[in-house]
Structure formats: structure tokens, C-alpha cells
Scaffold this motif. Structure first.
Motif, mmCIF file in Angstrom:
data_model
loop_
_atom_site.group_PDB
_atom_site.id
_atom_site.type_symbol
_atom_site.label_atom_id
_atom_site.label_comp_id
_atom_site.label_asym_id
_atom_site.label_seq_id
_atom_site.Cartn_x
_atom_site.Cartn_y
_atom_site.Cartn_z
ATOM 1 N N ARG A 154 0.818 -1.217 0.000
ATOM 2 C CA ARG A 154 0.000 0.000 0.000
ATOM 3 C C ARG A 154 0.851 1.267 0.000
ATOM 4 O O ARG A 154 0.352 2.363 0.211
ATOM 5 C CB ARG A 154 -0.919 0.009 1.229
ATOM 6 N N GLY A 155 2.157 1.121 -0.197
ATOM 7 C CA GLY A 155 3.015 2.274 -0.344
ATOM 8 C C GLY A 155 3.798 2.656 0.893
ATOM 9 O O GLY A 155 4.536 3.655 0.877
ATOM 10 N N PHE A 156 3.682 1.878 1.988
ATOM 11 C CA PHE A 156 4.478 2.151 3.179
ATOM 12 C C PHE A 156 5.916 1.685 2.947
ATOM 13 O O PHE A 156 6.178 0.807 2.107
ATOM 14 C CB PHE A 156 3.904 1.415 4.393
ATOM 15 N N LYS A 157 6.847 2.251 3.697
ATOM 16 C CA LYS A 157 8.245 1.831 3.602
ATOM 17 C C LYS A 157 8.379 0.374 4.066
ATOM 18 O O LYS A 157 7.614 -0.098 4.898
ATOM 19 C CB LYS A 157 9.128 2.733 4.460
ATOM 20 N N SER A 158 9.357 -0.304 3.543
ATOM 21 C CA SER A 158 9.533 -1.724 3.873
ATOM 22 C C SER A 158 9.865 -1.933 5.346
ATOM 23 O O SER A 158 9.608 -2.998 5.910
ATOM 24 C CB SER A 158 10.638 -2.332 3.007
ATOM 25 N N ASP A 159 10.455 -0.904 5.974
ATOM 26 C CA ASP A 159 10.802 -1.031 7.386
ATOM 27 C C ASP A 159 9.802 -0.292 8.282
ATOM 28 O O ASP A 159 10.157 0.181 9.376
ATOM 29 C CB ASP A 159 12.212 -0.513 7.640
ATOM 30 N N VAL A 160 8.544 -0.178 7.819
ATOM 31 C CA VAL A 160 7.536 0.483 8.635
ATOM 32 C C VAL A 160 7.528 -0.143 10.026
ATOM 33 O O VAL A 160 7.602 -1.367 10.186
ATOM 34 C CB VAL A 160 6.145 0.385 7.980
ATOM 35 N N GLU A 161 7.470 0.704 11.037
ATOM 36 C CA GLU A 161 7.593 0.228 12.413
ATOM 37 C C GLU A 161 6.303 -0.468 12.858
ATOM 38 O O GLU A 161 5.207 0.088 12.797
ATOM 39 C CB GLU A 161 7.887 1.392 13.356
ATOM 40 N N LEU A 162 6.458 -1.708 13.301
ATOM 41 C CA LEU A 162 5.349 -2.482 13.837
ATOM 42 C C LEU A 162 5.647 -2.868 15.282
ATOM 43 O O LEU A 162 6.797 -3.174 15.623
ATOM 44 C CB LEU A 162 5.111 -3.759 13.019
#
Length: 435
Positions: free
Chosen positions: A310-318
Motif C-alpha cells: 500500500r506504499g508504506f516503507k519496507s521497514d515500517v515500524e510495527l
């Protein structure tokens, strides 16, 4: 047998037990029921006057050596005790659950027998009892019950629907709304040899019954817009007058019963909005239920891939919030994977819980549950709103300085649904690694 007499909330952790007559709180309960480890005690406490549960009782657990205090649930006690002994907690917890299940089954048998003794039957038993009563007396009707000696009939006008509700009250104060309930009770008493008085009660009332006199109750309730009640046999035989309460009278009585409750609630919520949150939320099935470590890993991988697509960065913080005691009311709503939102809140990262629904075609969505920073109180909070004044579901300990939520000092405190917060030593928030 002694174990069955112990307070029920020693086996579970709901927090709304009624106080025992004549008891003084707080009070120690020792020893604990079968299945709980040695070296612990329970303390029953009463909610304070500012709580919505004021006057009710809850239970907390304490290690006798002082190492653990204010523990919420039996599961947490067992987990902590086994950790200290270096043993596996799961078999101990399974045995404890078996004991509780057996105890619940015994209590259910007692409750069923008690309901049957009070004529509260269900299904075919109920229908059979009512038919048997009809075969002997015919069906009960309002004018007959109105004439039961010593009974009171109450008519209440309901302005919202312009209807009149009729209640029948026996000499002991028990209220009946449905005549079939009364027929079932009477037949049960007859079958149990406790209804010798019923033949005369019913036959005398049938002889006195007058539909016109009975209908006056409804008319008077409508005329006054309030409540009319009368003792039927006296009204018919002696011309006795009933009691009338207008809507204003009812409002005055309600205000008197409520007392200063409104003022207490206003003060209680002046700095924190009232929490309105269902305990279940959207059902999460399969791996989305996070029932195991493997489920948690799969959820993190799935959500990260979804967000990346959906366009978030691959390292989006979870973040993964887990470890909440299952006995906590909001355990299901709290437990889950949270993603970092695009904007800061109070100058710090804010996270929202992700959902996955098989029933909705495997779609991903967001729950109205947030992890956010409270700069005024210097703590991280789980909330349902991002406004400055907001309801709080859980919160960390007060911190000396702001830092990552995964490093926030514990123990976290979780709300019980009544505005009171209790420590949950298992609640943890961990950073989810990248793929």
C-alpha cells in the motif's frame, strides 16, 4: 465441600462481586482454593466511593514473601510462581482450569435444582407444567390475580410508548410480569407438595374477579400519567383506594435514590473521558487471533507485506502488544499488531492496531485502538481517541523522560471497564523485526 464455600472471585478475576453481609474490607482470604500454589494469599477489597463500582468487591493476590503484590488473576499467580520455581506453568494452569470447570459444573447443578424449586423451568418442562396447571384451574388472567389475597397489582403508564405495564407482586415482594411465569411457579409448588394453599387462593380470586374493576387500574395510570397500585381483594370487597404516583412523584423518588451520584460522576470524569468500548471487537480468527508465537510471527509478516503493497516503507515500524491476562475485560481488544501512523501525536510516534477479517474477504483494517504518548502525565497510553481529553484503556508507569513505547517502564495498568486500573505484569510491547 469447604472449597465450594470460598468466594467465587478467587477462581476467576471478574471484579464485580457483591460484599458479604457483615464482612469488613479489606480482608485476607487464606488458604487459597485447590489448584492455586502455596505461599500466596488473596485480599478482598471494596471499590471506593468515587468508583462506578462503589460498594462492590474485587480480589487481588499477594506473595507471602512480599515479592509480588496486587496481582490480578489466578493465571498470573501461577505463571509467576512457576517462573520462580523454574517449572512449566502450563500443566499447572491446565489442572487449575480442570478444578474450576468441575466446581462450575457442581454449582450449575445446584442452580438448576434451585431454579426448578422456585418454578423457573425452561423448555418442555415449563410447557408441561403450564398445561398441567391449565387442566386444573384454567389459565390465569389479570382480574383473577388482582384478587389474590395479600397481593398487590401495579399499573405503570409508560409515556414513551403510551402503554401501561402491569406487575403482580406477592406478599413477599416478588414481582411477576408474565402470568405464565406464575402458572409455572404454582404448578411446581403443587408438584413439590408446597402448594396446599393455592387451591383456596385461586378459587376465591376467581369468584371475586371483575374485569371492569381491574380495568380501572389502567385508566387511573393513564389519567395521572404515573403509577397506580392496589391490593385487589380489598379494593373489590371493601372499596379500598389504591395509591397513585404521578410522573413528578416518580421523578422525585428517582432523584432521591440517585442522591449525589451525578456530582460524583462529574468529578470522576473531569480529567478523563468515559470509556465506551466493547470487550470483543471484530472477531479475529486463525493466525489473526494471535493464539501462539507462530501466529504472532505470521501476523507480523502478513501485515508488513500488506502495508508495503500500500506504499508504506519496507521497514515500517510495527509493535506487538501481547501478554495481557486473558481474564482482563479488554484483553482481546488490546492484544494485537500496531503500526506507526504517519503523523506525530504530542510530539511522539503514535500507533494504531491492525485487524484482519476472514468474514470480510480477508480484508485488513484498523481498530479504534491507539498507542500514544501523554506528555502531561509522562506515560504511554492505550486509548480509543487521540484528543487531549480521552478515555484510557491501559497505561505504562510514569516515566522520567520520554522514550520508545517498547522500553516503557512497567508494570502496565489495565482498566476493568469501570474506570479503575489494575496492574497486569504480563502486558508487554515489543518491536516487530523486519522480514
Amino acid at each position: 465441600a469447604a472449597q465450594d464455600c470460598l468466594p467465587w472471585h478467587l477462581f476467576r478475576s471478574p471484579m464485580d462481586a457483591l460484599p458479604e453481609a457483615g464482612a469488613a474490607y479489606p480482608r485476607d482470604v487464606f488458604p487459597l482454593p485447590e489448584g492455586m500454589p502455596a505461599g500466596w494469599k488473596a485480599v478482598e477489597k471494596m471499590y471506593g466511593p468515587t468508583s462506578k463500582s462503589a460498594g462492590r468487591v474485587y480480589c487481588r493476590y499477594y506473595a507471602l514473601d512480599g515479592t509480588h503484590k496486587h496481582i490480578c488473576s489466578p493465571k498470573q499467580v501461577i505463571t509467576l510462581d512457576c517462573a520462580a520455581k523454574g517449572t512449566d506453568w502450563e500443566p499447572v494452569w491446565a489442572e487449575y482450569q480442570r478444578i474450576v470447570k468441575e466446581r462450575d459444573a457442581r454449582q450449575m447443578e445446584i442452580r438448576v435444582a434451585d431454579r426448578e424449586a422456585r418454578g423457573q423451568l425452561a423448555g418442555e418442562q415449563r410447557e408441561a407444567a403450564i398445561k398441567k396447571f391449565h387442566d386444573r384451574f384454567g389459565g390465569l388472567v389479570g382480574p383473577v390475580v388482582f384478587c389474590f389475597a395479600g397481593w398487590t397489582t401495579r399499573w405503570t403508564y409508560q409515556p414513551n410508548c403510551s402503554q401501561v405495564r402491569v406487575e403482580y407482586i406477592d406478599p413477599h415482594g416478588q414481582i411477576f410480569l408474565l402470568l405464565k411465569d406464575l402458572e409455572c411457579l404454582f404448578q411446581t409448588q403443587l408438584d413439590n407438595g408446597k402448594g396446599d394453599h393455592l387451591e383456596k387462593l385461586i378459587r376465591d380470586a376467581q369468584a371475586l374477579a371483575d374485569s371492569e374493576v381491574f380495568s380501572q387500574g389502567s385508566r387511573k395510570a393513564r389519567e395521572t400519567g404515573g403509577v397506580y397500585e392496589a391490593v385487589g381483594a380489598e379494593a373489590v370487597a371493601d372499596g379500598g383506594e389504591g395509591r397513585v404516583l404521578t410522573q413528578e412523584d416518580r421523578a422525585a423518588l428517582a432523584a432521591k435514590r440517585q442522591g449525589n451520584r451525578g456530582g460524583r460522576e462529574k468529578g470522576r470524569h473531569s480529567k478523563r473521558a468515559r470509556l465506551v468500548l466493547g470487550a470483543e471487537g471484530l472477531e479475529q480468527t486463525g493466525w489473526a487471533s494471535l493464539g501462539s508465537t507462530d501466529d504472532e510471527k505470521q501476523a507480523i509478516v502478513y501485515f508488513r507485506r500488506f502495508l508495503r503493497e500500500r506504499g508504506f516503507k519496507s521497514d515500517v515500524e510495527l509493535l506487538l502488544l501481547n501478554g495481557v491476562a486473558a481474564e482482563q475485560k479488554y484483553a482481546r481488544r488490546l492484544r494485537g499488531v500496531y503500526y506507526r501512523m504517519g503523523e506525530l501525536v504530542a510530539g511522539q510516534p503514535c500507533y494504531q492496531k491492525l485487524l484482519h477479517s476472514q468474514k470480510r474477504g480477508g480484508k485488513v483494517g484498523c481498530d479504534s485502538i491507539y498507542l500514544t504518548w501523554n506528555g502531561g502525565q509522562m506515560k504511554w497510553e492505550v486509548t480509543t481517541d487521540l484528543r487531549e481529553t480521552r478515555p484510557v484503556v491501559a497505561c505504562s508507569a510514569v516515566l522520567g523522560e520520554v522514550g520508545p513505547v517498547s522500553k516503557a517502564a512497567g508494570p502496565w495498568k489495565v482498566q476493568d471497564g469501570n474506570g479503575d486500573f489494575f496492574e497486569d505484569v504480563g502486558l508487554a510491547i515489543v518491536e516487530a523485526g523486519t522480514e
